[in-house]
Each structure stands twice: as C-alpha cells, then as structure tokens.
Design an enzyme around this catalytic site. Sequence first.
Site, mmCIF file in Angstrom:
data_model
loop_
_atom_site.group_PDB
_atom_site.id
_atom_site.type_symbol
_atom_site.label_atom_id
_atom_site.label_comp_id
_atom_site.label_asym_id
_atom_site.label_seq_id
_atom_site.Cartn_x
_atom_site.Cartn_y
_atom_site.Cartn_z
ATOM 1 N N LYS A 147 -20.387 64.172 -23.446
ATOM 2 C CA LYS A 147 -19.914 64.271 -24.830
ATOM 3 C C LYS A 147 -19.053 63.041 -25.126
ATOM 4 O O LYS A 147 -17.908 62.952 -24.708
ATOM 5 C CB LYS A 147 -19.083 65.533 -25.065
ATOM 6 C CG LYS A 147 -18.864 65.752 -26.570
ATOM 7 C CD LYS A 147 -17.578 66.422 -26.936
ATOM 8 C CE LYS A 147 -16.414 65.519 -27.158
ATOM 9 N NZ LYS A 147 -16.521 64.533 -28.236
ATOM 10 N N GLU A 222 -8.314 61.332 -16.656
ATOM 11 C CA GLU A 222 -7.822 59.947 -16.823
ATOM 12 C C GLU A 222 -7.138 59.932 -18.183
ATOM 13 O O GLU A 222 -7.810 59.985 -19.216
ATOM 14 C CB GLU A 222 -8.998 58.958 -16.802
ATOM 15 C CG GLU A 222 -9.704 58.855 -15.464
ATOM 16 C CD GLU A 222 -8.896 58.103 -14.415
ATOM 17 O OE1 GLU A 222 -7.951 57.382 -14.777
ATOM 18 O OE2 GLU A 222 -9.210 58.258 -13.228
ATOM 19 N N CYS A 256 -5.669 52.111 -22.239
ATOM 20 C CA CYS A 256 -4.808 53.086 -21.554
ATOM 21 C C CYS A 256 -3.849 52.419 -20.577
ATOM 22 O O CYS A 256 -2.708 52.821 -20.426
ATOM 23 C CB CYS A 256 -5.671 54.100 -20.820
ATOM 24 S SG CYS A 256 -6.865 53.329 -19.722
ATOM 25 N N GLU A 356 3.229 56.720 -25.790
ATOM 26 C CA GLU A 356 2.081 55.819 -25.837
ATOM 27 C C GLU A 356 1.781 55.518 -27.310
ATOM 28 O O GLU A 356 1.542 56.434 -28.090
ATOM 29 C CB GLU A 356 0.862 56.484 -25.186
ATOM 30 C CG GLU A 356 -0.334 55.564 -25.144
ATOM 31 C CD GLU A 356 -1.569 56.220 -24.530
ATOM 32 O OE1 GLU A 356 -1.972 57.298 -24.990
ATOM 33 O OE2 GLU A 356 -2.137 55.628 -23.595
HETATM 34 P P1 NAD Z 1 -8.723 62.157 -27.254
HETATM 35 O O1 NAD Z 1 -7.996 62.967 -26.266
HETATM 36 O O2 NAD Z 1 -8.457 62.380 -28.683
HETATM 37 O O3 NAD Z 1 -10.304 62.348 -27.076
HETATM 38 C C1 NAD Z 1 -10.972 62.073 -25.860
HETATM 39 C C2 NAD Z 1 -12.236 62.909 -25.803
HETATM 40 O O4 NAD Z 1 -11.865 64.278 -25.685
HETATM 41 C C3 NAD Z 1 -13.110 62.808 -27.059
HETATM 42 O O5 NAD Z 1 -14.476 62.858 -26.690
HETATM 43 C C4 NAD Z 1 -12.703 64.051 -27.821
HETATM 44 O O6 NAD Z 1 -13.692 64.498 -28.740
HETATM 45 C C5 NAD Z 1 -12.486 65.039 -26.691
HETATM 46 N N1 NAD Z 1 -11.608 66.165 -27.003
HETATM 47 C C6 NAD Z 1 -10.555 66.173 -27.840
HETATM 48 N N2 NAD Z 1 -10.000 67.404 -27.864
HETATM 49 C C7 NAD Z 1 -10.702 68.174 -27.012
HETATM 50 C C8 NAD Z 1 -10.625 69.533 -26.600
HETATM 51 N N3 NAD Z 1 -9.713 70.355 -27.081
HETATM 52 N N4 NAD Z 1 -11.516 69.992 -25.702
HETATM 53 C C9 NAD Z 1 -12.448 69.165 -25.183
HETATM 54 N N5 NAD Z 1 -12.600 67.887 -25.551
HETATM 55 C C10 NAD Z 1 -11.731 67.379 -26.448
HETATM 56 O O7 NAD Z 1 -8.481 60.630 -26.856
HETATM 57 P P2 NAD Z 1 -8.986 59.337 -27.629
HETATM 58 O O8 NAD Z 1 -8.150 59.168 -28.853
HETATM 59 O O9 NAD Z 1 -10.462 59.352 -27.758
HETATM 60 O O10 NAD Z 1 -8.639 58.195 -26.576
HETATM 61 C C11 NAD Z 1 -7.388 57.617 -26.472
HETATM 62 C C12 NAD Z 1 -6.628 58.217 -25.302
HETATM 63 O O11 NAD Z 1 -7.409 58.093 -24.127
HETATM 64 C C13 NAD Z 1 -5.350 57.471 -25.019
HETATM 65 O O12 NAD Z 1 -4.321 58.404 -24.718
HETATM 66 C C14 NAD Z 1 -5.686 56.648 -23.791
HETATM 67 O O13 NAD Z 1 -4.578 56.298 -23.010
HETATM 68 C C15 NAD Z 1 -6.619 57.542 -23.066
HETATM 69 N N6 NAD Z 1 -7.465 56.784 -22.163
HETATM 70 C C16 NAD Z 1 -7.232 56.893 -20.815
HETATM 71 C C17 NAD Z 1 -7.993 56.141 -19.921
HETATM 72 C C18 NAD Z 1 -7.754 56.220 -18.444
HETATM 73 O O14 NAD Z 1 -8.619 55.772 -17.696
HETATM 74 N N7 NAD Z 1 -6.639 56.782 -17.976
HETATM 75 C C19 NAD Z 1 -8.994 55.299 -20.400
HETATM 76 C C20 NAD Z 1 -9.200 55.208 -21.765
HETATM 77 C C21 NAD Z 1 -8.435 55.965 -22.642
#
Ligand code: NAD
Length: 456
Positions: A147, A222, A256, A356
């Site tokens: 997804k 992550e 991130c 962040e």
């Molecule tokens: P997000 O948490 O909003 O979404 C990430 C994914 O999770 C999306 O596909 C989203 O649709 C899904 N999602 C959201 N709510 C959910 C739920 N309740 N149940 C299941 N799935 C759900 O994050 P984002 O805005 O897409 O990405 C930015 C964040 O990701 C930042 O905090 C960044 O630091 C983190 N990030 C971490 C890494 C790492 O390797 N540690 C890498 C890239 C991004």
Amino acid sequence: MINPSTEKHFGWVPSGTTDDVDAATRAAAGALPWLAEMSMKERGDALDRIADGIEERADEIAVIVSQEVGTPIERSLEWQAKQPVTVTRLYAQMARGYAVDRSLDNSLIVRDPVGVVACITPWNFPLHQIMLKVAPALAAGCAVVLKPSGLAPLSAFILAEVIEKAGLPPGAFNLVSGPGASVGEALATSPHVDMVSFTGSTAAGKGVAAMAAESMKRFTLELGGKSASVVLEDANLDEAVANSVHNCYANAGQTCAAWTRLVVPRRLMTQVEAIAAATAEEYVLGDPLDPATTMGPLVSANQRDTVRGFIASGVDEGARLVTGDMEPPDRLDRGFFVKPTVFSNVSPSMVIAQQEIFGPVLAIQPYDTVDEAVRIANDSVYGLSGAVWSADPKRALAVGRRLQTGQVFVNGAAFNYRAPFGGYKQSGIGREFGEFGFEEYLELKAIQLPKAALVG
Ligand code: NAD
C-alpha cells in the site's frame, strides 16, 4: 493527486476497498507455496529482472516522482529512480549467496519466510522506500501486498507492471492503493497477513503496531527523526556546516534521516550562522523539472502550512531567525514552497528542537562542553541518524559511540547500502538495508537432530 509546484490536478489512482485488501491478501497467501518452490538463486534472478525493468524506466520514474513529490529532476533520477535499482540488485545478490541453513552443535538452524507481508510506505522517497521492503521480502520467499502513500503512488504502479514481467508466481506481489485509515488498517488487521513492514510517521506507526500486535503479527517500523550533527571545536567549520545544511535541506527537508539540528561550540556560533546562511541562500527554488532548480516545493499545501507553523513557533519561542521566514518566496506565486530557513540559539526545550518539522528548517544549538553536546544530541524522543565532525576522526568516533541513534556519519563519510538503517527510541523497531533488513523477513527454526542423522 496535485502537482505541488503547479497546484494543478496531475493524476489519479484507484481508492482500494477492504474487499480489495481481502482479495490481495488471499492471493498473496496462495502464492507462498509457489515461492517456496523457487530456490534463493531463482528468486535473486527474478529480482535482477525487476531491477532491469526499473532501470529501463528510470527517466520516466524520475519525471513522475518530481511532479508528485517536488524533488529536483537530477536528484530525482539519482534518489527516486536509480537508488531503488541499487537496492534491488543488492538483494538479488544477497539472495544468491545467503546460507539459509546453518549447523549449531546437534541443531540445524533453518530460516523460513515469514509469510504474507503488508508493506505500507510513505511519499518522500516512494519507490526507494518500497524496494527496501519488497526486494528483501521477495528474496526471502515472502509474498507482498503493497500500500503506497496516496500522495505519491504512481511509481508503485510502474513497479507492478515491471514485476508482472519478472516471472514470479501470480500473487507474489499485489498492489492496493488507497487511504491509510481504510486500506492500511485493513492490512494491519488482516488474518491473512503475517507481518507488517511500515515506514511513515511515528504517530501512524504506533497505531499500526498496536493493530498488528492484536494477532501477534511481526512488524518493523521505520519512523520519524530529529537527527543532530555535532561539530567539535577542531572541525573544518566550512565543510561541517555546509554539509549539514545540505543534508538538512535534501528533498526540501522531507527526509526522515535529515540532520535538522546543528550542535556547535557556543564560541563559534556567529561563524556557524554566517556559513549556514550563505549555504541556505544559495538554493534556487522553482520548478523541479527545471535543471537549474536545487529545491522544489513541499509535497502538499498541508505540509507547507505545517512547516510554516513550526517557523512561527520558533520565532514565538525566541530563537534567532538567521535566514528564511514564513513568507512565500519571491517570484513564486504558485506551488507549496517554503524558504530555506535557519534558526540559531535554539534551546533544547523549544518545539523546533524537539519535533520533526519535515521541511527546510535548520536549528543551530550551542554547547559549552562535549558532554553537553552529547546530552543535547540525545535529548530527543527520536534516534535515527546523526553526524560528528572533527579534525581527529578517532575523537569523532568516540563521540559518535555516545549518540543514541541508528546511524552516525563521521566527517561526511559515505552512505553504506549494506549497513543497518533504523531507529533507536521512537524512530522505530527493526532495521532496513543489507543482511539486517533481509533477516527481518525470516523466521528462525531450530531442528534438533539425533547424532545418527547428523552423521547420515
Ligand atoms: P504517514 O504516517 O502519514 O503515512 C505513511 C503511510 O502510512 C502511508 O501509506 C499512509 O497512507 C499510511 N497510513 C497512515 N495512517 C495509517 C493507519 N492508521 N493505518 C495504516 N496505514 C496508515 O507518513 P508520511 O507523511 O507518508 O511520511 C512522512 C513520515 O515518514 C515522516 O515522519 C518521516 O520521518 C517518516 N519516514 C521514515 C523513514 C525511515 O526510514 N525511518 C523513511 C521515510 C519517511
């Protein structure tokens, strides 16, 4: 979907349903016996064909992701298109060379694939984050339901076309696009899913982990970061500061592992401010498809407003604004742009030192002793990355050992695709990259054997 530089409608993908999740997870479960029939070498060869397919479409992927995320085109080709090829090839190689069975006294230690893996991914490096999960999962013999993020899903559809031609069993890879609250939650609670591999925000990750734990699914997370770059007194200041600014602003600060805090000796703060401001002001903001652009827009209006809110909070809390501000950049009347911004004299309790931001905002934090520098760097709920700069790499290493974070870079050393990447504290659970990322998709089984069997 909206192109963040033009604010115009740009593309669409289907919004999946819980029925789609059910069908996809069942198809994945059905593929497991076929995947088990394939040797590690055959799975590795399939991954190489996937890498070839992505590579053939690298230019197309770079242009699409530039328009979804706002990454400047040259960087997009490197990070958004070629990096996933590198990751996939490394896992192809690893699959061919990995010893699944090992002996330990009278035991045979066997590694089995975990089973059906739900991969839930973010938008900032969409295909890269996907391949960090899909490649090791397929190499291990797992079946995948992906997804992608709704903000940048198009490269996932290109990947689906590529995988279809790679000769994997039907059902080995499935794609369901749609919102996290419906499709993501259906995956995290599905009875057919054995593991959830999640990359995204810490808030969403906590919810996913709680849902997965209900049925004791395996999970890796992550999550977010607030990483510190620690400059020691004897460091080459120009190099340390300029590199840290560039790291913080990569992908318009939407990374991130970005070093968003620059921890510097108090007596050097004025010099540091001057170098940071000069570096920040060199950025050219504009259309990501224009090769002259070095910083694109943020991904969405929402993200832009959130980042501007953080800049306002820095001003309100009394941090010194060195360059940038909340105003839209000159000449850009369209697009979700935020000026590259530097705050100085940021104290550890300020919101901009703790949360962040996910935008081009750097916080300079002064220290008086090295112990205090380490305390400041570790004063975070996160622990994803970090850096140490010194004329003496051994001294930098000694400080690096004290940082509570999954990665540390000494004097701007190169990223290593085979080293573990992941978070201490609320930056996550588990690791990606290399063998460490691969083994997340394997279960361990010990088979105790009688001596006679061992001899036989
Ligand atoms: P997000 O948490 O909003 O979404 C990430 C994914 O999770 C999306 O596909 C989203 O649709 C899904 N999602 C959201 N709510 C959910 C739920 N309740 N149940 C299941 N799935 C759900 O994050 P984002 O805005 O897409 O990405 C930015 C964040 O990701 C930042 O905090 C960044 O630091 C983190 N990030 C971490 C890494 C790492 O390797 N540690 C890498 C890239 C991004």
